[in-house]
Design a protein around this motif. Sequence first.
Motif, PDB file in Angstrom:
ATOM      1  N   TYR A  48       0.812  -1.214   0.000  1.00  0.00           N
ATOM      2  CA  TYR A  48       0.000   0.000   0.000  1.00  0.00           C
ATOM      3  C   TYR A  48       0.850   1.272   0.000  1.00  0.00           C
ATOM      4  O   TYR A  48       0.471   2.283  -0.619  1.00  0.00           O
ATOM      5  CB  TYR A  48      -0.957   0.000   1.195  1.00  0.00           C
ATOM      6  N   GLN A  52       0.663   4.276  -2.680  1.00  0.00           N
ATOM      7  CA  GLN A  52       0.483   5.669  -2.303  1.00  0.00           C
ATOM      8  C   GLN A  52       1.589   6.556  -2.853  1.00  0.00           C
ATOM      9  O   GLN A  52       1.336   7.650  -3.379  1.00  0.00           O
ATOM     10  CB  GLN A  52       0.428   5.790  -0.786  1.00  0.00           C
ATOM     11  N   TRP A 113      -7.786   3.700   2.048  1.00  0.00           N
ATOM     12  CA  TRP A 113      -7.689   3.399   0.615  1.00  0.00           C
ATOM     13  C   TRP A 113      -8.905   2.683   0.048  1.00  0.00           C
ATOM     14  O   TRP A 113      -8.938   2.369  -1.140  1.00  0.00           O
ATOM     15  CB  TRP A 113      -6.433   2.569   0.349  1.00  0.00           C
ATOM     16  N   ASN A 118      -6.149  -1.866  -5.294  1.00  0.00           N
ATOM     17  CA  ASN A 118      -5.572  -0.744  -6.041  1.00  0.00           C
ATOM     18  C   ASN A 118      -4.371  -1.248  -6.836  1.00  0.00           C
ATOM     19  O   ASN A 118      -3.476  -1.897  -6.276  1.00  0.00           O
ATOM     20  CB  ASN A 118      -5.126   0.374  -5.091  1.00  0.00           C
TER      21      ASN A 118
END
Length: 285
Positions: A48, A52, A113, A118
Motif C-alpha cells: 500500500y 500511495q 484506501w 488498487n
Amino acid sequence: MGIYLFQIINGIGLGMIYFLVAVGLSITLGLLGFVNFAHGMFYLLGAYLTFQIVSWGGSFWAAAVAAPLVVAVLAFTLERAILVRTYKLPHKYQIVATLGIVLIAQEAVVMLWGPLGNGVSVPDSLGGVVSLGNFQYPLYRVFVVAVAAVLAIALWLLLERTTFGALVRAGSESSEMVKLLGVDVRTLTSLTFALGGMIAAVAGVLIAPIRGADPSMSGEALGIAFVVVIIGGMGSFTGSIVAGILVGVVQSVMSTLWSEGAQLMVYVVMTLVLIAAPRGILGRA
C-alpha cells in the motif's frame, strides 16, 4: 511442455516472494519463540505504501526504498511499545495480541484506501518481455527473481558472516548466554524484528505491480508464510528459500493442472513434509 516450463519459472518467482515474506517470520520464531500473526501486515503495508507513493507522483524506485524503511521503523516501534510485553506470556496471548494489531491495520487500510484493490503500474523500464525458448516471459518477473536472489545472498551474508548474525543465531540457542556476554538482547531482538518487517515490506513492494494492493493480502501472506516456515524448518534460512520455491512451484503448476485445488495442494505438501520430517526439510531439534 512449454506451458509447464513457463509455470515452473513463474513458480520460482512466486516462491522467492514467499521466501521474503517467510524468512523474517522464521528468524523471529527462531530467536524469540514468538508467534507473530501480525507479520503479514508488514507485507500489506509495503504494497500500500508503494501504491500511495506512486499515486503521489513518485517513482516505483522511490517507493522501493522508502516503503521498507518506513515499515522497519514501524516494526521496531511496535515491538518496543507493545509486543515486548507479551514475550513471557503463553502463546495464546501473543496470538490474540498480534491478531488484534493486524485487524486494526486492515481496517485502517480500508478507511484510507477503500475496500477494493488498487493497482500499481510496472515501471516503464521493466515493462518489456524476455524470450525464453518458444515463449516470452515478463521482464518485471525476471527482475523480481533477481532482486529476491540478491537479497537472499545479502541476508545469508548478514546472518552467517557478521557479528550481528552470530548474535542472532546464538540468541536463538540461548538468549541467557548472550546476555551473560554483555549483549543488549532487547536491542538485538528489536532490530531483528524490524529486519523481518522490512524484508516482508520489500516483498509487498515487489508484488504490488503483479497483483496490486488489497486489504485481504495480509491474511493470504501470513498463511503461506507459516506453511513455508513449517516446510523449511523453524529458524532455518536455507529452509525458507527451499520451501518458498517449492510452495511457489507447486501452486503455479497446479493452477494449470487443477486450478481449484492449487491452494489445497500447498497444504498437502506441508502435511507430507510433516509426516516425513516433523522438524521441516532443514529444521533443527
